[in-house]
Design an enzyme around this catalytic site. Structure first.
Site, PDB file in Angstrom:
ATOM      1  N   SER A 174     134.418 122.677   9.675  1.00  0.00           N
ATOM      2  CA  SER A 174     135.211 123.048   8.509  1.00  0.00           C
ATOM      3  C   SER A 174     136.134 121.924   8.063  1.00  0.00           C
ATOM      4  O   SER A 174     136.608 121.914   6.926  1.00  0.00           O
ATOM      5  CB  SER A 174     136.030 124.304   8.806  1.00  0.00           C
ATOM      6  OG  SER A 174     136.951 124.060   9.844  1.00  0.00           O
ATOM      7  N   LYS A 175     136.390 120.945   8.952  1.00  0.00           N
ATOM      8  CA  LYS A 175     137.252 119.810   8.631  1.00  0.00           C
ATOM      9  C   LYS A 175     136.446 118.518   8.501  1.00  0.00           C
ATOM     10  O   LYS A 175     137.010 117.430   8.459  1.00  0.00           O
ATOM     11  CB  LYS A 175     138.312 119.621   9.726  1.00  0.00           C
ATOM     12  CG  LYS A 175     139.146 120.845  10.032  1.00  0.00           C
ATOM     13  CD  LYS A 175     140.051 121.211   8.873  1.00  0.00           C
ATOM     14  CE  LYS A 175     140.970 122.380   9.259  1.00  0.00           C
ATOM     15  NZ  LYS A 175     141.822 122.813   8.132  1.00  0.00           N
ATOM     16  N   SER A 176     135.134 118.625   8.419  1.00  0.00           N
ATOM     17  CA  SER A 176     134.276 117.459   8.530  1.00  0.00           C
ATOM     18  C   SER A 176     133.420 117.259   7.294  1.00  0.00           C
ATOM     19  O   SER A 176     132.987 118.206   6.638  1.00  0.00           O
ATOM     20  CB  SER A 176     133.367 117.619   9.764  1.00  0.00           C
ATOM     21  OG  SER A 176     132.356 116.641   9.782  1.00  0.00           O
ATOM     22  N   LYS A 229     135.731 119.742  14.111  1.00  0.00           N
ATOM     23  CA  LYS A 229     135.016 120.962  13.762  1.00  0.00           C
ATOM     24  C   LYS A 229     134.507 120.853  12.329  1.00  0.00           C
ATOM     25  O   LYS A 229     135.094 120.176  11.491  1.00  0.00           O
ATOM     26  CB  LYS A 229     135.891 122.195  13.960  1.00  0.00           C
ATOM     27  CG  LYS A 229     137.036 122.361  12.997  1.00  0.00           C
ATOM     28  CD  LYS A 229     137.721 123.706  13.241  1.00  0.00           C
ATOM     29  CE  LYS A 229     138.807 123.960  12.211  1.00  0.00           C
ATOM     30  NZ  LYS A 229     139.392 125.311  12.334  1.00  0.00           N
TER      31      LYS A 229
END
Length: 306
Positions: free
Chosen positions: A233-235, A231
């Site tokens: 937000s973690k990328s 996702k």
């Protein structure tokens, strides 16, 4: 004959955490929740979830609000900041402690490693100067609810989650408690957010039941994933959306929500796009499956003739 149990007017919300600028996945969640509220002729509120000072990026909240304004997504009423609402969270926590539904926990993360982090019983003899406060989840506690997009969702909260944290050992309030208190205080009737929070919903429903608060309706929107399946937000692909060129990103978000490009193709600016989007928005077209970032960007580029 009048309805003896009328539903309150629709009230939705968008609640970003100020850990950085809004990226495309955040825009999809914001646009989806805004469209749901506008389709229902209801209110749409903005709440800043600034509960975790160590993770907060200075100036991020102000930048996020500027981005929402640049994209024409204006809230109905003042922006609520969670950092100023500790007294309300404390009152809810005191209620749960007094009823025996919450307790001080001295267990460390290392002590819970063998159970995969699921807390069911405190480690004997553990003592900390700064214990966390957890909710006492009853044995056999199962919560089920109907999600507008995902259908019936069921979670064994006792065995899959365990006694979850309400206030962390280092002081900050846990998201689960704060979101429940604020949704009730703001009269939120419909929670529309990303599917990454789908498994948090049973915990929130359990808290609502224990605190005697209403449970909103839920719809969990598809996540936007990078090429590796993470996702945004973690990328590393989570680049901020461009406040100076909102229309292309709005078109990509519209398509990530499963809507047809033809219905907004004639829109030449943000106001025209949003007017067309409200008129043609069809929630039944929203997919359950995550939206790959490269596919959304490619589809929008083709539609724009790039």
């Amino acid at each position: 004959m009048p309805d003896p149990f009328p539903r309150p007017p629709y009230r939705g919300r968008f609640a970003p955490s100020p850990t950085g600028p809004l990226h495309f996945g955040s825009l999809v969640a914001a646009l989806g929740s805004w469209l749901m509220a506008r389709r229902a002729k209801g209110a749409w509120l903005v709440r800043v979830e600034d509960l975790d000072p160590p993770r907060e990026v200075p100036g991020a909240a102000q930048r996020q609000l500027r981005t929402l304004a640049a994209f024409g997504l204006h809230g109905d009423g003042p922006v609520l900041h969670q950092r100023a609402r500790g007294a309300l969270y404390q009152a809810a926590l005191d209620h749960l402690l007094a009823s025996g539904d919450a307790f001080a926990c001295h267990c460390s993360r290392a002590a819970l490693a063998k159970s995969g982090g699921v807390h069911r019983r405190c480690v004997p003899g553990a003592q900390r100067d700064d214990p966390a406060i957890r909710l006492r989840v009853p044995d056999g506690c199962v919560i089920a609810f109907d999600d507008a997009l995902h259908g019936r969702v069921r979670q064994d909260v006792a065995n899959e989650v365990g006694d979850f944290v309400l206030r962390r050992a280092d002081g900050p309030w846990a998201y689960q408690l704060a979101v429940v208190v604020d949704d009730a205080a703001q009269g939120i009737t419909d929670v529309v957010r990303g599917a990454d929070l789908l498994d948090s919903t049973p915990r929130q429903i359990l808290l609502q039941q224990l605190l005697g608060l209403p449970t909103p309706r839920h719809a969990h929107l598809p996540l936007v994933l990078d090429d590796a399946g993470h996702k945004l937000s973690k990328s590393a692909a989570a680049l901020p959306v461009d406040d100076d060129a909102p229309l292309p990103a709005l078109r990509r978000a519209w398509q990530a929500l499963g809507q047809t490009e033809a219905s907004v193709a004639a829109a030449a600016d943000v106001d025209a796009f949003l007017s067309s989007a409200i008129a043609s928005f069809d929630p039944s077209r929203i997919p359950r499956a995550p939206a790959p970032l490269h596919a959304a960007m490619h589809n929008a580029s083709v539609a724009n003739g790039d």
